[in-house]
Design an enzyme around this catalytic site. Structure first.
Site, PDB file in Angstrom:
ATOM      1  N   ASN A 115      54.320 -19.572   4.241  1.00  0.00           N
ATOM      2  CA  ASN A 115      53.744 -18.659   5.226  1.00  0.00           C
ATOM      3  C   ASN A 115      54.338 -18.859   6.610  1.00  0.00           C
ATOM      4  O   ASN A 115      54.506 -17.898   7.376  1.00  0.00           O
ATOM      5  CB  ASN A 115      52.228 -18.866   5.294  1.00  0.00           C
ATOM      6  CG  ASN A 115      51.852 -20.314   5.531  1.00  0.00           C
ATOM      7  OD1 ASN A 115      52.077 -21.172   4.670  1.00  0.00           O
ATOM      8  ND2 ASN A 115      51.284 -20.610   6.691  1.00  0.00           N
ATOM      9  N   HIS A 145      53.669 -20.560  -1.223  1.00  0.00           N
ATOM     10  CA  HIS A 145      54.290 -19.584  -0.331  1.00  0.00           C
ATOM     11  C   HIS A 145      54.540 -20.198   1.035  1.00  0.00           C
ATOM     12  O   HIS A 145      53.663 -20.853   1.611  1.00  0.00           O
ATOM     13  CB  HIS A 145      53.382 -18.355  -0.181  1.00  0.00           C
ATOM     14  CG  HIS A 145      53.918 -17.330   0.763  1.00  0.00           C
ATOM     15  ND1 HIS A 145      53.250 -16.925   1.899  1.00  0.00           N
ATOM     16  CD2 HIS A 145      55.078 -16.621   0.739  1.00  0.00           C
ATOM     17  CE1 HIS A 145      53.952 -16.003   2.522  1.00  0.00           C
ATOM     18  NE2 HIS A 145      55.060 -15.804   1.839  1.00  0.00           N
ATOM     19  N   HIS A 205      57.606 -25.786   5.752  1.00  0.00           N
ATOM     20  CA  HIS A 205      57.557 -24.322   5.608  1.00  0.00           C
ATOM     21  C   HIS A 205      56.163 -23.725   5.785  1.00  0.00           C
ATOM     22  O   HIS A 205      56.033 -22.509   5.881  1.00  0.00           O
ATOM     23  CB  HIS A 205      58.189 -23.900   4.273  1.00  0.00           C
ATOM     24  CG  HIS A 205      57.362 -24.200   3.060  1.00  0.00           C
ATOM     25  ND1 HIS A 205      57.377 -23.399   1.940  1.00  0.00           N
ATOM     26  CD2 HIS A 205      56.502 -25.214   2.773  1.00  0.00           C
ATOM     27  CE1 HIS A 205      56.585 -23.905   1.018  1.00  0.00           C
ATOM     28  NE2 HIS A 205      56.043 -25.013   1.499  1.00  0.00           N
ATOM     29  N   HIS A 206      55.098 -24.548   5.805  1.00  0.00           N
ATOM     30  CA  HIS A 206      53.754 -24.027   6.081  1.00  0.00           C
ATOM     31  C   HIS A 206      53.440 -24.005   7.580  1.00  0.00           C
ATOM     32  O   HIS A 206      52.509 -23.309   7.992  1.00  0.00           O
ATOM     33  CB  HIS A 206      52.690 -24.862   5.376  1.00  0.00           C
ATOM     34  CG  HIS A 206      52.678 -24.718   3.891  1.00  0.00           C
ATOM     35  ND1 HIS A 206      52.646 -23.497   3.264  1.00  0.00           N
ATOM     36  CD2 HIS A 206      52.697 -25.654   2.904  1.00  0.00           C
ATOM     37  CE1 HIS A 206      52.647 -23.683   1.948  1.00  0.00           C
ATOM     38  NE2 HIS A 206      52.688 -24.974   1.706  1.00  0.00           N
ATOM     39  N   ALA A 207      54.146 -24.787   8.371  1.00  0.00           N
ATOM     40  CA  ALA A 207      53.848 -24.876   9.806  1.00  0.00           C
ATOM     41  C   ALA A 207      54.094 -23.530  10.472  1.00  0.00           C
ATOM     42  O   ALA A 207      55.204 -22.997  10.432  1.00  0.00           O
ATOM     43  CB  ALA A 207      54.700 -25.963  10.446  1.00  0.00           C
TER      44      ALA A 207
END
Length: 809
Positions: free
Chosen positions: A268, A266, A223-225
């Site tokens: 992002n 988060h 989910h950060h990629a």
């Protein structure tokens, strides 16, 4: 191993006992008459209709589809996607102990093992102990075309290139700060494609109803990629890729997708992937700490709500601190997540399921329990006809992620969640959720309160009106007037915020109070942000201390610290004529203004005068920061003080220490009284706090002004005790000379509470708090000259010392 099922008991007709007396009683046969009375004449057309429809049914019922017979969804299995080959992504250098990277390949193994040991998986080593075990979903590598639905070709080619690099090149790449918490080996590209492909196949299996729901135990996380970069342990954005593939493959059957991200960080990458997409609703619950927590910055704040057609389809619930628990997450789900999700009415739900908010995960620092994850899963199952896929993201404590994943899986399979024990939300969580609701209410019909129609037009800030009223009120009662700030480098926000009693500089004792703005307590209508003045109350905890100090002959300086500080810095465009929250954890620029104000007041309004008895400093709420900084950085302050009083609700506790003078911390410990709310995270920690934090007292209060009211008598007694213990022969003689006489310095005031104060002094009220009452009672019993310094000011007729209770004529 064959399973043995218990025999099904045979159902028999009930056998009658030998006593037939009742059956032999002659009873009239009324059946024919009853049939006649109940006979309802109907037409053949009416007989053909459903006899179970009531006469209140209407044509509107035709819009509700008829439920299929049986339980077609419940009887489907829950899916599980797991592949050992995703563990190939690992650090090149073999490390042990503390040097192991938190995104450890063993994470998914321990989760899979936990599911097997629970008897939920049909595995060779662990035979299942449930009638319908988890159905295995085969993982595959995501294709280039599938990855490019989210990522740029350059990003894909970069990750692919790592498969051809040498170990030395990969180590250098992993240590490059630009990579942002990423490591590589030659199999990272393969494992990351397998992770993305596993997410795709898991979601496809749920949408196509091969399984009723599913969990994907996958890594590396995603989910950060972002579209064009790897970061935060993530190479490809698994959930985002799977969402795009499902929308393409299933069309209208999977047009609207809800992504709920409960990872402690988060997401992002997910936010950016769908920021302007009206068909993907992204909701994230994460620790934000005003942008200081990873991935840092403002993108995770509550005001990032989407753009263009996607405006309103991005919902961030940013926790202000670590330490959030079950009650906080449940409160957010009940008041934000589920109302918005239900109104959105998705076709499919994906959970970006990081378990790093779980209790025991040191990286996340929160306290979410496995039952809480189960309850959140249970609520989400009510959406999209139960089509929900849970895809693993973060979580770095093996035991915590295993138990949490097991709780989620059991709930997916139909087991009810275990009971929750901690259900109360913290004050900071309620405040955050309410602020999120205020932001999101403009985009969702189900979220209240809403801004008034037409917005805010005209008017004045209530904070300014309240301070103007306070100034008038304090002047009328105690003759407090403004102290002017003649320095350009101190924020103009402090104009009208500093008040002082008349001729304070001639008093023997001085009390300086730095405090937060008063509380406004009221009950709105729940539909709008408008408040009813009749039902709104102003609560100012500082006023009782001003009243007490004035009635006991103290000089008083009252400093109100506004919630927002205007910063004027031409050299910094970001903070030029900007309003910054004084309590912000993203920047301390507003608190720097408070520090400058405190230093200015001390140098210009306190230090030039001789307060023979001594000075007390009080800091309440976030305003305590200015007090702590003043004493820590100016070593000339503490020798002139008799003590420091503090009130800390949920804000950070500021230490007082001076590297150049180690005596400051010891003095502070011996001459302070700091009340800390019982809900403060301080009390959850083991061990004793450093003496730099002063003498800490646990308060039963939770709200700042409530705490100030609860402990006022403790503070009054403690101040008297400090005066007695520090009394000198000079101050004692001053009091003896003043006994029986009245000063006439032109500043005597009509104090309506003086008789009440005298009565309380003759009949002291019992202490209402804990921690310092014993010390106060012991000091009151002391004899000798050290106890005489304040005795005349606190008892008797009120005509001795500096007690001014007469009325000016």
């Amino acid at each position: 191993m064959a399973r043995i099922h218990p025999p099904i008991p045979e159902v028999r007709e009930p056998r009658l006992s030998g006593d037939t007396s009742m059956r032999e009683t002659v009873t009239p046969d009324m059946s024919a008459e009853i049939d006649h009375r109940l006979k309802i004449e109907t037409t053949d057309e009416e007989d053909s209709e459903d006899s179970l429809l009531s006469d209140t049914s209407s044509d509107a019922d035709d819009t509700v589809p008829k439920a299929p017979p049986g339980l077609p969804i419940a009887q489907l299995p829950t899916g599980l996607c797991y592949d050992d080959r995703m563990r190939y992504h690992a650090e090149i250098a073999a490390t042990t102990g503390d040097n192991v990277h938190p995104e450890d390949p063993r994470r998914i193994y321990y989760i899979y093992k936990e599911l097997c040991e629970a008897g939920l998986v049909d595995d060779e080593t662990y035979p299942p102990m449930v009638e319908v075990p988890l159905k295995r979903i085969d993982a595959r590598e995501a294709t280039r075309e599938e990855c490019l639905l989210v990522h740029t070709p350059e990003h894909y080619d970069f990750v692919q290139s790592t498969a051809e690099m040498s170990d030395a090149q990969l180590i250098d790449l992993s240590e490059d700060p630009a990579m942002d918490s990423i490591y590589f080996n030659t199999l990272s590209f393969f494992s990351s494609k397998l992770s993305a492909g596993a997410a795709i196949e898991t979601c496809r299996a749920v949408v196509s109803r091969q399984v009723k729901n599913a969990i994907a135990v996958i890594r590396p996380p995603g989910h950060h990629a972002e579209v064009d970069r790897t970061m935060g342990f993530c190479l490809f954005n698994n959930v985002s890729i799977a969402s795009k593939v499902c929308q393409n493959d299933f069309g209208e059957g999977c047009r609207k997708i809800l992504i709920v991200d409960w990872d402690v960080h988060h997401g992002n990458g997910c936010q950016k992937a769908f920021y302007d997409n009206p068909n993907v609703l992204y909701i994230s619950l994460h620790v934000h700490m005003n942008g200081l927590f990873y991935p840092s910055g403002t993108e995770g704040d509550m005001h990032h709500c989407g753009a263009g057609a996607g405006l309103g389809k991005n919902v961030n619930i940013p926790w202000p601190t670590k330490g959030m628990g079950d009650g906080d997450y449940m409160y957010a789900f009940q008041h934000v997540v589920m109302p918005i999700a239900t109104e959105f009415d998705p076709d499919f739900v994906i959970v970006a399921s990081g378990f790093d908010a779980a209790a025991g995960d040191e990286l996340g620092g929160c306290f979410v329990s496995p039952p809480c994850y189960a309850h959140m899963t249970h609520m989400l199952k009510s959406l999209a006809g139960g089509k929900i896929a849970v895809c693993l993201e973060g979580g770095y404590n093996f035991r915590a992620i295993s138990r949490s994943a097991l709780a989620v899986t059991r709930t997916l399979m139909g087991e009810p969640p275990d009971r929750l024990h901690a259900t109360a939300a913290t004050t900071s969580a309620v405040d955050t959720v309410n602020k999120v609701r205020n932001v999101q209410s403009r985009y969702w019909k189900s979220i209240y309160p809403k801004d008034p129609v037409g917005g805010i037009f005209g008017g004045e800030r209530l904070h300014d009106i309240i301070r103007q009223w306070q100034a008038t009120h304090l002047y009328d009662k105690y003759k407090l007037t403004q102290l002017h700030i003649y320095r350009d480098n101190v924020s103009k926000s402090f104009d009208q915020q500093v008040l002082a009693t008349p001729n304070y500089e001639s008093k023997k004792y001085l009390l300086i109070i730095f405090h937060d703005s008063p509380d406004l307590l009221g009950v709105g209508d729940g539909m709008t942000t408008q408040q009813k003045p009749h039902d709104t109350w102003l609560v100012d905890g500082a006023q009782s201390y001003i009243r007490w100090a004035v009635s006991h002959g103290f000089g008083v300086i009252d400093v109100n610290i506004p919630e927002l500080i205007t910063i004027s810095d031409p050299n910094n465009p970001e903070y030029n004529d900007a309003e910054v929250e004084y309590a912000s954890t993203a920047t301390d620029i507003a608190r720097k203004e408070g520090e400058k104000l405190a230093a200015y007041l001390w140098e210009n309004y306190v230090e030039p005068y001789d307060f023979r008895g001594g000075t007390f400093l009080m800091g309440a709420g976030h305003a305590f920061h200015a007090v702590a900084k003043l004493v820590s950085e100016n070593e000339n302050v503490y020798p002139n003080l008799l003590g420091i009083i503090g009130f800390i609700a949920t804000n950070p506790i500021r230490p007082i220490a001076n590297p150049g003078s180690h005596w400051v911390s010891q003095w502070y410990r011996d001459n302070s009284l700091v009340f800390v709310s019982q809900v403060h995270s301080l009390w959850k920690k083991d061990g004793h706090p450093s003496k730099r934090y002063g003498k800490l007292v646990r308060s039963n209060g939770e709200v700042l002004n409530q705490m100030m009211k609860i402990h006022e008598h403790e503070v009054f007694d403690w101040i008297k005790q400090q005066i007695r213990e520090n009394a000198t022969d000079d101050t004692t003689e001053d009091d003896e000379d003043a006994e029986g006489s009245k000063d006439s310095d032109g500043d005597t005031i009509d104090d309506p509470v003086a008789p009440e104060q005298q009565q309380q002094q003759q009949h002291p009220a019992p202490s209402q708090g804990s921690g310092s009452g014993n010390d106060s009672s012991n000091s009151n019993s002391r004899d000798g000259p050290r106890g005489a310094g304040f005795a005349m000011s606190s008892t008797g007729s009120g005509t001795g010392g500096d007690v001014l209770m007469t009325t000016e004529r």
